[in-house]
Design an enzyme around this catalytic site. Structure first.
Site, PDB file in Angstrom:
ATOM      1  N   GLU A  83      57.141  77.431   1.832  1.00  0.00           N
ATOM      2  CA  GLU A  83      56.835  75.999   1.715  1.00  0.00           C
ATOM      3  C   GLU A  83      56.031  75.503   2.910  1.00  0.00           C
ATOM      4  O   GLU A  83      55.168  74.637   2.771  1.00  0.00           O
ATOM      5  CB  GLU A  83      58.127  75.200   1.558  1.00  0.00           C
ATOM      6  CG  GLU A  83      58.832  75.481   0.232  1.00  0.00           C
ATOM      7  CD  GLU A  83      60.159  74.753   0.109  1.00  0.00           C
ATOM      8  OE1 GLU A  83      60.161  73.517   0.145  1.00  0.00           O
ATOM      9  OE2 GLU A  83      61.202  75.445  -0.001  1.00  0.00           O
ATOM     10  N   ALA A 110      66.790  83.716  -8.012  1.00  0.00           N
ATOM     11  CA  ALA A 110      66.121  84.374  -9.132  1.00  0.00           C
ATOM     12  C   ALA A 110      65.250  85.458  -8.516  1.00  0.00           C
ATOM     13  O   ALA A 110      64.687  85.265  -7.444  1.00  0.00           O
ATOM     14  CB  ALA A 110      65.269  83.380  -9.906  1.00  0.00           C
ATOM     15  N   MET A 205      61.680  85.619  -3.086  1.00  0.00           N
ATOM     16  CA  MET A 205      61.056  84.880  -1.985  1.00  0.00           C
ATOM     17  C   MET A 205      62.051  84.067  -1.163  1.00  0.00           C
ATOM     18  O   MET A 205      61.671  83.097  -0.513  1.00  0.00           O
ATOM     19  CB  MET A 205      59.972  83.954  -2.553  1.00  0.00           C
ATOM     20  CG  MET A 205      58.894  84.665  -3.355  1.00  0.00           C
ATOM     21  SD  MET A 205      57.713  83.500  -4.056  1.00  0.00           S
ATOM     22  CE  MET A 205      56.883  84.534  -5.278  1.00  0.00           C
ATOM     23  N   SER A 206      63.321  84.449  -1.206  1.00  0.00           N
ATOM     24  CA  SER A 206      64.321  83.627  -0.501  1.00  0.00           C
ATOM     25  C   SER A 206      65.408  84.503   0.093  1.00  0.00           C
ATOM     26  O   SER A 206      65.218  85.696   0.295  1.00  0.00           O
ATOM     27  CB  SER A 206      64.934  82.624  -1.493  1.00  0.00           C
ATOM     28  OG  SER A 206      65.724  83.301  -2.459  1.00  0.00           O
TER      29      SER A 206
END
Ligand code: HPA
Length: 275
Positions: A83, A110, A205-206
């Protein structure tokens, strides 16, 4: 411990509330909030240092309440490195949750699959991760604690409990190594082939920054992925955020039920100074 205004805000909103478990909800897992009894909801905008959500599919609220007999603090929405480029966007929330009393962090996300044996709609327990970007939210920390061990970062005891609890519901939790891809673009097929060769089973991505922060803060971590797609080039499907969200929504009801069950029935191991 540094001054944490958000902690005082939480303590004012929910006096005496001392959850031992924190939960971070990623795409697809949001229904879990419906299971929170006697919920007190605090928007992140009221909590200093909590993220301002910029990603569709992620709200920004802290839910305080009970799932079964388990007191929980549930973060609906997280900050991702992609982000802003900074990877420490979840630092304050993790410190606040630890200071509130949380000993366990349950993370959800996810993810894409890198293995035919882990097809879309599978649920996967993360056994370990690969920090591909080699970025750390601990940069700038002082003291020897910053050199935190990442062995068993995903707590073996909690993993076994999660698998056993899901199995009682008839759900098999797959297991695998999660590769952190910085994003926000999806991977190239060549990158996916590299990740497969290097031993990753899923990609997303997390999660990795929060795991590092949680281990640094002394929390045990359990992390679950809802598999929404095969990695780029492994199937003919076209990858997009809309595709991820629709697949996450399709699997979300089962995933959320399983997670609520895990939260409710998990025994939190005794806290020691090494965890
Ligand atoms: N790659 C990265 N992140 C993801 C994916 C993927 O294929 N699917 C869901 N999140």
């Amino acid at each position: 411990m540094s001054d944490l205004p958000a902690l005082r805000t939480i303590q004012r909103s929910a006096p005496g509330f001392k959850p031992r478990m924190a939960v971070v909800l990623g795409s697809g897992w949001g229904d879990v909030t419906q299971q929170v009894q006697d919920a007190i909801r605090i928007p992140y905008s009221a909590l200093d240092g909590f993220p301002h959500a910029t990603v569709a599919g992620h709200t920004g609220e802290l839910w305080l309440g009970r799932i079964g007999a388990q007191d929980v603090a549930v973060m609906s929405g997280r900050k991702h490195g992609y982000e802003t480029g900074a990877v420490d966007g979840m630092k304050t929330p993790m410190l606040v949750l630890r200071s509130l009393g949380c000993e366990v962090l349950v993370q959800t996300n996810a993810a894409g699959s890198l293995r035919p044996g882990i097809p879309p709609q599978s649920l996967m327990v993360i056994t370990d991760h690969i920090n591909f970007p080699q970025r750390s939210p601990l940069v700038g920390e002082l003291g020897s604690e910053r050199f935190v061990s990442m062995v068993d970062a995903y707590d073996p005891n909690l993993r076994e409990q999660a698998k056993a609890i899901a199995a009682r519901r008839g759900v098999v939790l797959k297991e695998g190594v999660y590769a952190w891809a910085f994003g926000p673009q999806f991977e190239t097929p060549a990158e996916i082939r590299m990740m497969v060769q290097l031993g990753a089973d899923s990609v997303g991505m997390s999660t990795v920054p929060e795991t590092i922060l949680a281990r640094h803060a002394g929390m045990r971590v359990l992390a679950l992925s809802l598999i929404t797609n095969m990695g780029a080039g492994l199937s003919a499907e076209h990858l997009s955020h809309a595709h991820t969200l629709s697949q996450a929504q399709a699997g979300g009801a089962v995933a959320s039920q399983v997670l609520a069950d895990i939260i409710e029935h998990m025994t939190i191991p005794a806290h020691t100074s090494t965890t």
